[in-house]
Write a protein that holds these residues in place. Structure first.
Motif, PDB file in Angstrom:
ATOM      1  N   ILE A  42       0.873  -1.164   0.000  1.00 33.94           N
ATOM      2  CA  ILE A  42       0.000   0.000   0.000  1.00 33.94           C
ATOM      3  C   ILE A  42       0.915   1.221   0.000  1.00 33.94           C
ATOM      4  O   ILE A  42       1.845   1.302   0.785  1.00 33.94           O
ATOM      5  N   ARG A  44       1.437   5.403   0.180  1.00 32.91           N
ATOM      6  CA  ARG A  44       0.859   6.665   0.654  1.00 32.91           C
ATOM      7  C   ARG A  44       1.232   7.776  -0.329  1.00 32.91           C
ATOM      8  O   ARG A  44       2.408   7.988  -0.603  1.00 32.91           O
ATOM      9  N   SER A  49      -4.068   6.672   0.779  1.00 29.91           N
ATOM     10  CA  SER A  49      -3.429   5.376   0.575  1.00 29.91           C
ATOM     11  C   SER A  49      -3.989   4.758  -0.698  1.00 29.91           C
ATOM     12  O   SER A  49      -5.210   4.759  -0.902  1.00 29.91           O
TER      13      SER A  49
END
Length: 65
Positions: A42, A44, A49
């Motif tokens: 994931i 950012r 996100s």
């Protein structure tokens, strides 16, 4: 000069968390579990996100093997 739309890919490069979950048919908690296990990344970006499409495809290919 071309427009911004002409230079952008027609396919998304990353999905928001909720979109990624819908795309592969899992819940948010499972997605975060896969992230903790190192099975999916994931990213950012600013305050958001996102999950790169390449990560979703790689996960599905590994799980299908």
């Amino acid at each position: 000069m071309g427009t911004a739309a002409a230079t952008m890919p027609s396919e998304k490069l990353a999905y928001r968390i909720d979109e990624a979950c819908r795309a592969i048919g899992i819940g948010r908690s499972k997605l975060y579990e896969l992230n903790r296990e190192g099975k999916i990344k994931i990213v950012r970006l600013g305050g958001r996100s996102v999950v790169p499409v390449t990560e979703l495809r790689a996960l599905l290919e590994r799980e299908a093997a």
